[in-house]
Every structure is written in C-alpha cells, then in structure tokens.
Design a protein around this motif. Sequence first.
Motif, PDB file in Angstrom:
ATOM      1  N   SER A 193       0.833  -1.210   0.000  1.00  0.00           N
ATOM      2  CA  SER A 193       0.000   0.000   0.000  1.00  0.00           C
ATOM      3  C   SER A 193       0.862   1.253   0.000  1.00  0.00           C
ATOM      4  O   SER A 193       0.549   2.239  -0.678  1.00  0.00           O
ATOM      5  N   GLY A 194       1.955   1.208   0.765  1.00  0.00           N
ATOM      6  CA  GLY A 194       2.865   2.348   0.773  1.00  0.00           C
ATOM      7  C   GLY A 194       3.554   2.550  -0.560  1.00  0.00           C
ATOM      8  O   GLY A 194       3.730   3.686  -1.024  1.00  0.00           O
ATOM      9  N   LEU A 195       3.954   1.457  -1.197  1.00  0.00           N
ATOM     10  CA  LEU A 195       4.611   1.558  -2.510  1.00  0.00           C
ATOM     11  C   LEU A 195       3.669   2.134  -3.563  1.00  0.00           C
ATOM     12  O   LEU A 195       4.090   2.912  -4.427  1.00  0.00           O
ATOM     13  N   GLN A 196       2.412   1.767  -3.495  1.00  0.00           N
ATOM     14  CA  GLN A 196       1.448   2.265  -4.474  1.00  0.00           C
ATOM     15  C   GLN A 196       1.136   3.742  -4.280  1.00  0.00           C
ATOM     16  O   GLN A 196       0.590   4.379  -5.178  1.00  0.00           O
ATOM     17  N   SER A 197       1.461   4.282  -3.101  1.00  0.00           N
ATOM     18  CA  SER A 197       1.219   5.703  -2.856  1.00  0.00           C
ATOM     19  C   SER A 197       2.361   6.594  -3.337  1.00  0.00           C
ATOM     20  O   SER A 197       2.240   7.818  -3.325  1.00  0.00           O
ATOM     21  N   ILE A 198       3.480   5.974  -3.748  1.00  0.00           N
ATOM     22  CA  ILE A 198       4.623   6.749  -4.241  1.00  0.00           C
ATOM     23  C   ILE A 198       4.370   7.136  -5.698  1.00  0.00           C
ATOM     24  O   ILE A 198       4.091   6.267  -6.526  1.00  0.00           O
ATOM     25  N   PRO A 199       4.467   8.409  -6.049  1.00  0.00           N
ATOM     26  CA  PRO A 199       4.226   8.830  -7.453  1.00  0.00           C
ATOM     27  C   PRO A 199       5.229   8.195  -8.409  1.00  0.00           C
ATOM     28  O   PRO A 199       6.441   8.171  -8.141  1.00  0.00           O
ATOM     29  N   MET A 200       4.730   7.699  -9.532  1.00  0.00           N
ATOM     30  CA  MET A 200       5.599   7.073 -10.528  1.00  0.00           C
ATOM     31  C   MET A 200       6.477   8.105 -11.236  1.00  0.00           C
ATOM     32  O   MET A 200       7.500   7.741 -11.837  1.00  0.00           O
TER      33      MET A 200
END
Length: 317
Positions: A193-200
């Motif tokens: 969940s934390g990784l998915q919140s990081i902008p690409m």
Amino acid sequence: MAEPVITSPHAESKRPFLTEQRRSRITAYTFISPFFILFSIFGLYPIFFTFYLSFFKWDALNPMKFVGFKNYDLVTSDPTFWISFTNTLIMGLMGTVPQVMLALLLAVLLHSGMTKFKKTFRILYFMPNITSIVAVTLVFSTLFGNNGMINWMLNGLGLDSVAFNSGWWGVKIAISTMVMWRWTGYNAILFLSGLQSIPMDLYEAARIDGANRRQQLFSITLPLLKPFIIFVSLQSTIGALQLFTEPYVFLGQAGTGSTRQEGITMVTYLYSEAFRNGFFGTAAATAVMLFLVTILFSILNMLISRGAVGDTGGKKA
C-alpha cells in the motif's frame, strides 16, 4: 429622525438553549459515545485496576491485602521471570527482524512485477493472518514434531534431526517460524500500500537521470516508505512482546507444558502466575513491567527505524 432601538439586557437569555449547533454536537457525541463507554469499561478500567492490583496480594477469593512493592520484588527475584524475558526478546528478534525484511522484499517484488496476479497474491499473503492461530499452531506442531516433515527433510539431506519441541533453540526456531508465517504476508500488504502511494513520476525522473534499480530503491522507495516501515516495525515489536498463543499451544497447554523454560514468554509467565498459581498480585506486577518494557522497546524501535531510514535516504544515488 428614527428613534434608537433599545435592546433588553436579558434578550440573549431568551434564546433557546438547544440551538441547531448544540443539537448537532449532542447528536454526534451520542453516536460515538458507545465506543468511549465500552473502551472505558474494557480498556481503561482494566489498565488502572492492574496498576492498583500490583500493590496487593490477592487470590481472587479472599480480600485483598496491601503489600506495597513486594510483588515487584517477588517477580524480579524469580529466575523464571528473567528466563521468560530473555526468551521473549530472542523469539521477538528471530520472528520480527526477518519478517519485516522479507515482507518488504515481497512487497517490492510484487509492486515491480507480476501485476497480472497482484490481487491473487494479495489474497494469498493475507490468508495466514485470518487463519485461526490455534489451528496454525497445531499444524506446525505436526510439522516440527520429532518425526515431522521438517526432520524428515533434514534426514533426507543427511542432517541430524532437531528437537524442535524440546530443544532450547529448536523451540525458539519453531515458534519464530510460526510468527513469521502468520505476519509476513500482512506486513507485505501494508508495504505494498505504501509503494502504491509513491508517485511514478519520481521513478521516471530518476531513470532519466540514469539511476538504476538499486539507486531508486535506496533514494526513493525506502525514504518515502519511512512512515510504513516505522508503523510495521512498531506493530511487530509490540506483537512480539505479547507472544502467547503460539508457545502456549505448541508446548502443550495442559499441566506445565507452556511454562517450560525453553519456550516460556512473559505473557505465559503472567498467565501461569494468575490462573494456575492464583497469584494475581504478582501477575499484575508482571503485566505492569511488560507494559513498561513495551513502551521502552517501542520508543527504541521508532528511533532506530527513523535513524536507519533517514541514513538511507540521506545517501546520494
């Protein structure tokens, strides 16, 4: 010329007591009051009563007798308590540190690839967390038995059998493995969940600047995952200090099985003092000491996590 309007000094007092704003506040507090009532009864009251009970001698049948700090002296002078304290720390480290690292690795791998099966893996990772702890422990008791599958595999590799249910380190390895199996997937979902919140966009900019995957991991991923790493580490530390069901069932809850020195934890020691020996005063003193130890290790864990992630984020790619 218009005559001035004279307002009565008591005009304010004639306004209704239940204004619309007050009525909405009362309604809101009424809806949330059940939580605070239940939390006060089943949360705050037991905490304060435990502190109070730790200064008394009580067997739950006879009247309480004030003994001051004698319960704390009895607990700290008991060698079994220090064995349980040591076991809790050892199994906590063995079950928590590899668990958090493996969960982070799984989350990174799942985030970077296998997107087609992401939902399937997310369900599989979370399954151990919702499985009954007692059922899991019974299954692992069979796996780690003297003639279990783990020893069968070791013998197949030409290695000697390990006494997982009676050896000093064997018991700790078996219990720590249970803890890892149960919580690794859950923590991996939190990290994901934390990784998915990081902008690409950050990764795209890093790739344009020539950063490789390792540099992106240590310069972008880990620093931005800092809140999640601190939360997971803190949660895992608290859970490790409260370890009870796994050693209680694995070592045998009947008789004195769960209080064997190779696997006794602070919570099983507390349970034994209260519900087997009838010493609720010393059990309460143990609970207070466990509470203070949990606070201390939680603070240390947060400081170490912040420092480690901060140092990682401070390195140049």
